[in-house]
Design a protein around this motif. Sequence first.
Motif, PDB file in Angstrom:
ATOM      1  N   GLY A  13       0.803  -1.215   0.000  1.00 56.14           N
ATOM      2  CA  GLY A  13       0.000   0.000   0.000  1.00 56.14           C
ATOM      3  C   GLY A  13       0.832   1.260   0.000  1.00 56.14           C
ATOM      4  N   LYS A  14       2.150   1.105   0.147  1.00 57.88           N
ATOM      5  CA  LYS A  14       3.068   2.238   0.141  1.00 57.88           C
ATOM      6  C   LYS A  14       4.288   1.889  -0.704  1.00 57.88           C
ATOM      7  CE  LYS A  14       1.907   3.627   4.888  1.00 57.88           C
ATOM      8  NZ  LYS A  14       2.463   3.857   6.251  1.00 57.88           N
ATOM      9  N   CYS A  15       4.894   2.895  -1.303  1.00 57.38           N
ATOM     10  CA  CYS A  15       6.094   2.660  -2.110  1.00 57.38           C
ATOM     11  C   CYS A  15       7.215   2.073  -1.264  1.00 57.38           C
ATOM     12  CB  CYS A  15       6.553   3.960  -2.771  1.00 57.38           C
ATOM     13  SG  CYS A  15       5.443   4.549  -4.072  1.00 57.38           S
ATOM     14  N   SER A  16       7.254   2.457   0.020  1.00 59.53           N
ATOM     15  CA  SER A  16       8.304   1.946   0.903  1.00 59.53           C
ATOM     16  C   SER A  16       8.190   0.447   1.141  1.00 59.53           C
ATOM     17  CB  SER A  16       8.262   2.679   2.242  1.00 59.53           C
ATOM     18  OG  SER A  16       7.011   2.503   2.881  1.00 59.53           O
ATOM     19  N   GLN A  17       7.016  -0.117   0.834  1.00 62.79           N
ATOM     20  CA  GLN A  17       6.796  -1.555   1.025  1.00 62.79           C
ATOM     21  C   GLN A  17       7.171  -2.374  -0.208  1.00 62.79           C
ATOM     22  OE1 GLN A  17       2.602  -1.502   1.966  1.00 62.79           O
ATOM     23  NE2 GLN A  17       2.963  -1.276   4.165  1.00 62.79           N
ATOM     24  N   LEU A  18       7.450  -1.705  -1.323  1.00 60.70           N
ATOM     25  CA  LEU A  18       7.721  -2.430  -2.557  1.00 60.70           C
ATOM     26  C   LEU A  18       8.973  -3.299  -2.404  1.00 60.70           C
ATOM     27  CD1 LEU A  18       6.975   0.358  -5.184  1.00 60.70           C
ATOM     28  CD2 LEU A  18       5.645  -1.737  -4.797  1.00 60.70           C
ATOM     29  N   PRO A  19       8.865  -4.575  -2.729  1.00 63.76           N
ATOM     30  CA  PRO A  19      10.000  -5.484  -2.547  1.00 63.76           C
ATOM     31  C   PRO A  19      10.957  -5.454  -3.734  1.00 63.76           C
ATOM     32  CG  PRO A  19       8.150  -6.704  -3.410  1.00 63.76           C
ATOM     33  CD  PRO A  19       7.671  -5.278  -3.238  1.00 63.76           C
ATOM     34  N   LYS A  20      12.183  -5.832  -3.488  1.00 63.89           N
ATOM     35  CA  LYS A  20      13.124  -6.111  -4.567  1.00 63.89           C
ATOM     36  C   LYS A  20      12.974  -7.591  -4.873  1.00 63.89           C
ATOM     37  CE  LYS A  20      14.814  -1.960  -4.758  1.00 63.89           C
ATOM     38  NZ  LYS A  20      14.482  -1.070  -5.893  1.00 63.89           N
ATOM     39  N   THR A  21      12.220  -7.898  -5.900  1.00 61.76           N
ATOM     40  CA  THR A  21      11.825  -9.293  -6.129  1.00 61.76           C
ATOM     41  C   THR A  21      12.937 -10.156  -6.700  1.00 61.76           C
ATOM     42  OG1 THR A  21      11.011  -8.857  -8.374  1.00 61.76           O
ATOM     43  CG2 THR A  21       9.454  -8.533  -6.547  1.00 61.76           C
ATOM     44  N   GLY A  22      13.853  -9.549  -7.440  1.00 63.75           N
ATOM     45  CA  GLY A  22      14.891 -10.335  -8.089  1.00 63.75           C
ATOM     46  C   GLY A  22      14.389 -11.089  -9.303  1.00 63.75           C
ATOM     47  N   GLN A  88      -7.133   9.403  -4.470  1.00 64.85           N
ATOM     48  CA  GLN A  88      -6.661   9.433  -5.860  1.00 64.85           C
ATOM     49  C   GLN A  88      -5.185   9.831  -5.908  1.00 64.85           C
ATOM     50  OE1 GLN A  88      -9.106  11.672  -8.607  1.00 64.85           O
ATOM     51  NE2 GLN A  88     -10.991  10.901  -7.718  1.00 64.85           N
ATOM     52  N   GLU A  89      -4.814  10.791  -5.088  1.00 67.72           N
ATOM     53  CA  GLU A  89      -3.420  11.241  -5.056  1.00 67.72           C
ATOM     54  C   GLU A  89      -2.510  10.144  -4.511  1.00 67.72           C
ATOM     55  OE1 GLU A  89      -0.379  13.748  -5.967  1.00 67.72           O
ATOM     56  OE2 GLU A  89      -2.504  13.958  -6.451  1.00 67.72           O
ATOM     57  N   ARG A  90      -2.987   9.429  -3.494  1.00 69.85           N
ATOM     58  CA  ARG A  90      -2.201   8.319  -2.927  1.00 69.85           C
ATOM     59  C   ARG A  90      -1.979   7.231  -3.971  1.00 69.85           C
ATOM     60  NH1 ARG A  90      -2.369   3.301  -0.810  1.00 69.85           N
ATOM     61  NH2 ARG A  90      -4.558   3.006  -1.358  1.00 69.85           N
ATOM     62  N   LEU A  91      -3.041   6.896  -4.700  1.00 72.53           N
ATOM     63  CA  LEU A  91      -2.927   5.855  -5.722  1.00 72.53           C
ATOM     64  C   LEU A  91      -1.996   6.295  -6.848  1.00 72.53           C
ATOM     65  CD1 LEU A  91      -6.642   4.634  -5.930  1.00 72.53           C
ATOM     66  CD2 LEU A  91      -4.738   3.553  -4.728  1.00 72.53           C
ATOM     67  N   LYS A  93       0.546   8.371  -6.614  1.00 68.61           N
ATOM     68  CA  LYS A  93       1.916   8.278  -6.108  1.00 68.61           C
ATOM     69  C   LYS A  93       2.385   6.826  -6.066  1.00 68.61           C
ATOM     70  CE  LYS A  93       2.019  12.485  -3.281  1.00 68.61           C
ATOM     71  NZ  LYS A  93       2.115  13.027  -1.904  1.00 68.61           N
ATOM     72  N   LEU A  94       1.470   5.928  -5.727  1.00 68.41           N
ATOM     73  CA  LEU A  94       1.812   4.508  -5.652  1.00 68.41           C
ATOM     74  C   LEU A  94       2.148   3.954  -7.031  1.00 68.41           C
ATOM     75  CD1 LEU A  94       2.012   2.227  -3.559  1.00 68.41           C
ATOM     76  CD2 LEU A  94      -0.413   1.738  -3.961  1.00 68.41           C
ATOM     77  N   ILE A  95       1.302   4.276  -8.013  1.00 68.11           N
ATOM     78  CA  ILE A  95       1.519   3.785  -9.377  1.00 68.11           C
ATOM     79  C   ILE A  95       2.825   4.329  -9.954  1.00 68.11           C
ATOM     80  CG2 ILE A  95       0.654   3.852 -11.755  1.00 68.11           C
ATOM     81  CD1 ILE A  95      -2.202   3.973 -10.507  1.00 68.11           C
ATOM     82  N   PHE A  96       2.997   5.647  -9.872  1.00 70.82           N
ATOM     83  CA  PHE A  96       4.194   6.255 -10.463  1.00 70.82           C
ATOM     84  C   PHE A  96       5.440   5.930  -9.640  1.00 70.82           C
ATOM     85  CE2 PHE A  96       1.037   8.647 -12.816  1.00 70.82           C
ATOM     86  CZ  PHE A  96       1.622   8.748 -14.064  1.00 70.82           C
ATOM     87  N   GLY A  97       5.258   5.732  -8.333  1.00 71.10           N
ATOM     88  CA  GLY A  97       6.389   5.301  -7.518  1.00 71.10           C
ATOM     89  C   GLY A  97       6.917   3.956  -7.969  1.00 71.10           C
ATOM     90  N   TYR A  98       5.993   3.050  -8.296  1.00 74.25           N
ATOM     91  CA  TYR A  98       6.406   1.737  -8.809  1.00 74.25           C
ATOM     92  C   TYR A  98       7.114   1.897 -10.159  1.00 74.25           C
ATOM     93  CZ  TYR A  98       6.143  -2.757 -11.134  1.00 74.25           C
ATOM     94  OH  TYR A  98       6.464  -3.889 -11.848  1.00 74.25           O
TER      95      TYR A  98
END
Length: 200
Positions: A13-22, A88-91, A93-98
Amino acid sequence: MKFNDATFAMACGKCSQLPKTGRMEFAFLGRSNVGKSTLINKIVGRKSLARVSAVPGKTATINFYAVDSVYFVDLPGYGYAKTSKSEQERLKKLIFGYLQEDRDLRLAIQLVDMRHKPSADDLTMINALIDAEIPFIIVFTKADKLNKTERERRMRGFAQEIPCYEDIHTIAYSAKTFEGQEELRALLSDIAEEADEDDE
């Protein structure tokens, strides 16, 4: 590529949670209720791997699905008018953060409803993919909802409405008739296999 070897991996739910999947990743983008989760389920041959809802805006996290040796990444839908501005702003940021992270993103699958002109948000996303030089295709969903004449008219319209249209690989898709499903599977398999060969 073994599409039936698919499991839910994680939700962020946050960019900080995005994993480095490898692993290499295929990202699915589109406005709310355009059919991203349904498309993922159809590709992997499962009814409910990705949660499907009749209520737009239901996917509020980035959902990772391990499919064979890759990850399918289901990004939140955008453009649902009843979503609050803050959400909408949170989403966004999440999409573009990814998309802006340094990831092994091999292909973005941009979904557009074949029945309608691309929305302003669709065009913003397509332009962002072009500007970031992220490889992407467009999948036109709900193809079964149009008759032949309507479909031809809409496809002519897309050629005028979507930037760089002549350079974009497009697939007409229907979850009902399965039109386009094997073409999309073959494309994803080819990309995954080429990547595996490059890594050897």
